[in-house]
Design an enzyme around this catalytic site. Structure first.
Site, PDB file in Angstrom:
ATOM      1  N   GLY A 112       0.831  -1.200   0.000  1.00 30.24           N
ATOM      2  CA  GLY A 112       0.000   0.000   0.000  1.00 30.24           C
ATOM      3  C   GLY A 112       0.868   1.254   0.000  1.00 30.24           C
ATOM      4  O   GLY A 112       1.432   1.611  -1.026  1.00 30.24           O
ATOM      5  N   SER A 156       6.594  -4.782  -1.737  1.00 25.30           N
ATOM      6  CA  SER A 156       6.333  -3.387  -2.036  1.00 25.30           C
ATOM      7  C   SER A 156       6.501  -2.556  -0.756  1.00 25.30           C
ATOM      8  O   SER A 156       7.568  -2.595  -0.138  1.00 25.30           O
ATOM      9  CB  SER A 156       4.941  -3.248  -2.661  1.00 25.30           C
ATOM     10  OG  SER A 156       4.773  -2.012  -3.278  1.00 25.30           O
ATOM     11  N   TRP A 157       5.477  -1.816  -0.324  1.00 23.96           N
ATOM     12  CA  TRP A 157       5.581  -1.100   0.940  1.00 23.96           C
ATOM     13  C   TRP A 157       5.845  -2.074   2.083  1.00 23.96           C
ATOM     14  O   TRP A 157       6.582  -1.761   3.032  1.00 23.96           O
ATOM     15  CB  TRP A 157       4.313  -0.294   1.208  1.00 23.96           C
ATOM     16  CG  TRP A 157       4.066  -0.008   2.661  1.00 23.96           C
ATOM     17  CD1 TRP A 157       3.015  -0.448   3.412  1.00 23.96           C
ATOM     18  CD2 TRP A 157       4.879   0.778   3.549  1.00 23.96           C
ATOM     19  NE1 TRP A 157       3.124  -0.003   4.715  1.00 23.96           N
ATOM     20  CE2 TRP A 157       4.264   0.758   4.826  1.00 23.96           C
ATOM     21  CE3 TRP A 157       6.062   1.480   3.400  1.00 23.96           C
ATOM     22  CZ2 TRP A 157       4.795   1.417   5.934  1.00 23.96           C
ATOM     23  CZ3 TRP A 157       6.609   2.138   4.502  1.00 23.96           C
ATOM     24  CH2 TRP A 157       5.966   2.103   5.748  1.00 23.96           C
ATOM     25  N   HIS A 163       4.952  -6.438 -11.036  1.00 24.55           N
ATOM     26  CA  HIS A 163       4.750  -6.160  -9.615  1.00 24.55           C
ATOM     27  C   HIS A 163       3.767  -7.124  -8.961  1.00 24.55           C
ATOM     28  O   HIS A 163       3.633  -7.131  -7.745  1.00 24.55           O
ATOM     29  CB  HIS A 163       4.237  -4.720  -9.456  1.00 24.55           C
ATOM     30  CG  HIS A 163       4.368  -4.181  -8.070  1.00 24.55           C
ATOM     31  ND1 HIS A 163       5.585  -3.883  -7.491  1.00 24.55           N
ATOM     32  CD2 HIS A 163       3.425  -3.877  -7.128  1.00 24.55           C
ATOM     33  CE1 HIS A 163       5.390  -3.418  -6.266  1.00 24.55           C
ATOM     34  NE2 HIS A 163       4.100  -3.402  -6.014  1.00 24.55           N
ATOM     35  N   ASP A 188       9.059  -4.952 -13.479  1.00 25.55           N
ATOM     36  CA  ASP A 188       8.221  -4.254 -12.496  1.00 25.55           C
ATOM     37  C   ASP A 188       8.112  -2.784 -12.889  1.00 25.55           C
ATOM     38  O   ASP A 188       9.114  -2.069 -12.963  1.00 25.55           O
ATOM     39  CB  ASP A 188       8.843  -4.388 -11.109  1.00 25.55           C
ATOM     40  CG  ASP A 188       7.899  -3.971  -9.980  1.00 25.55           C
ATOM     41  OD1 ASP A 188       7.012  -3.135 -10.226  1.00 25.55           O
ATOM     42  OD2 ASP A 188       8.046  -4.493  -8.858  1.00 25.55           O
TER      43      ASP A 188
END
Length: 319
Positions: free
Chosen positions: A43, A110-111, A293, A265
């Protein structure tokens, strides 16, 4: 050979009060006496959906998923007050103690990969190893890429819809603050959130049909809450920024770490993975050829599950 798992059924769930009026929703699944593995969602603000559990072997692992402050089923939904990265790091440690976990395999994408690094730097004694994918470094360069001309060229139609959400031309790093202001306008918040969602999806899964708008009021409110929270975090570089995150990674000498990143990505630059792996002495970097991704890309999922099988309870990855 690729091995995929059916999503393990949640066997326990609960709400954990963590201060500031926040309550975290968590779920345990898989083997109750299995190797503890923590799943950190991306996120910021996305939450842990059931499909994420399919990335883990429920016969081998005790899978711990939780929704970060304001995200998913945590309460209050979308709340940005008392919601910063140091709070999330402290929340993870509270959850570990609450569940009686000694050390766990900490995984995130990711985050979630950035948060995993921040947590490991703060609580190295609690981490047996890190398994990271699709790295986000939280800095200006990431935002200039994601909200800039290079990425926009991949999804020009979706970018045009998102670009209508603010007036004057902006550098990518300044877009999250503009989106935060737009999302505070109740009359257009739903349209802004959907435009952001479609742009993100077009970069993540090029060529796939755009996601449909939520069908009901609750779905629309959840979507706005997600992107309002994400805008707040990105506007302040997730309280980290690239330099600080890489400095934290540099303290993890000796901690087993695997970094996976797709060569295609378009959401998080492959350069991020190389920089993070270089910062963590001894980290293993594996490129996933042609993967984007999407964590459920077949090659990415095969690598992710393969490294899990090599993790052992006393820490680290076998050969």
């Amino acid at each position: 050979m690729q091995e995929t798992y059916r999503a393990a059924q949640a066997v326990e769930s609960g709400m954990l009060a963590v201060g500031g009026g926040h309550r975290l929703h968590y779920e345990l699944s898989g083997a109750g006496d299995g190797i503890p593995v923590l799943c950190l969602h991306g996120g910021p603000g996305s939450g842990c959906g059931p499909r994420l559990r399919s990335l883990y072997d429920g016969t081998r692992h005790r899978i711990v998923c939780f929704d970060q402050r304001g995200a998913g089923r945590s309460e209050p939904q979308g709340e940005t007050r008392d919601n910063r990265t140091p709070d999330l790091v402290a929340d993870i440690e509270r959850l570990r103690v609450h569940l009686g976990v000694d050390r766990w395999l900490v995984s995130g994408g990711s985050w979630g990969a950035a948060l995993a690094v921040a947590y490991a730097a703060a609580h190295p004694q609690a981490v047996g190893a890190l398994l990271l994918r699709s790295v986000f470094l939280t800095g200006d360069a990431d935002l200039d890429w994601f909200f800039g001309e290079a990425a926009a060229a991949v999804a020009p139609r979706e970018w045009a819809a998102l670009r209508r959400c603010w007036d004057a031309p902006l550098q990518g790093r300044d877009v999250p603050a503009a989106l935060a202001r737009a999302l505070d306008d109740a009359g257009r918040a739903g349209e802004v959130a959907q435009a952001w969602r479609c742009y993100e999806a077009a970069l993540c899964l090029p060529g796939a049909p755009p996601p449909a708008p939520p069908a009901d009021a609750a779905g629309r409110a959840a979507l706005v809450a997600k992107y309002r929270l994400q805008a707040a975090y990105l506007s302040r570089r997730c309280d980290l920024g690239e330099e600080a995150l890489l400095a934290a990674a540099g303290t993890l000498r000796g901690l087993p770490c695997v970094v996976l990143h797709g060569t295609a990505d378009r959401v998080c630059r492959p350069l991020n993975a190389a920089r993070l792996a270089a910062a963590i002495d001894g980290a293993r970097l594996q490129w996933i050829e042609g993967a984007g991704h999407d964590p459920f890309d077949a090659a990415m999922q095969a690598a992710f599950t393969g490294w899990q099988r090599r993790f052992h309870p006393d820490g680290g990855f076998g050969s």
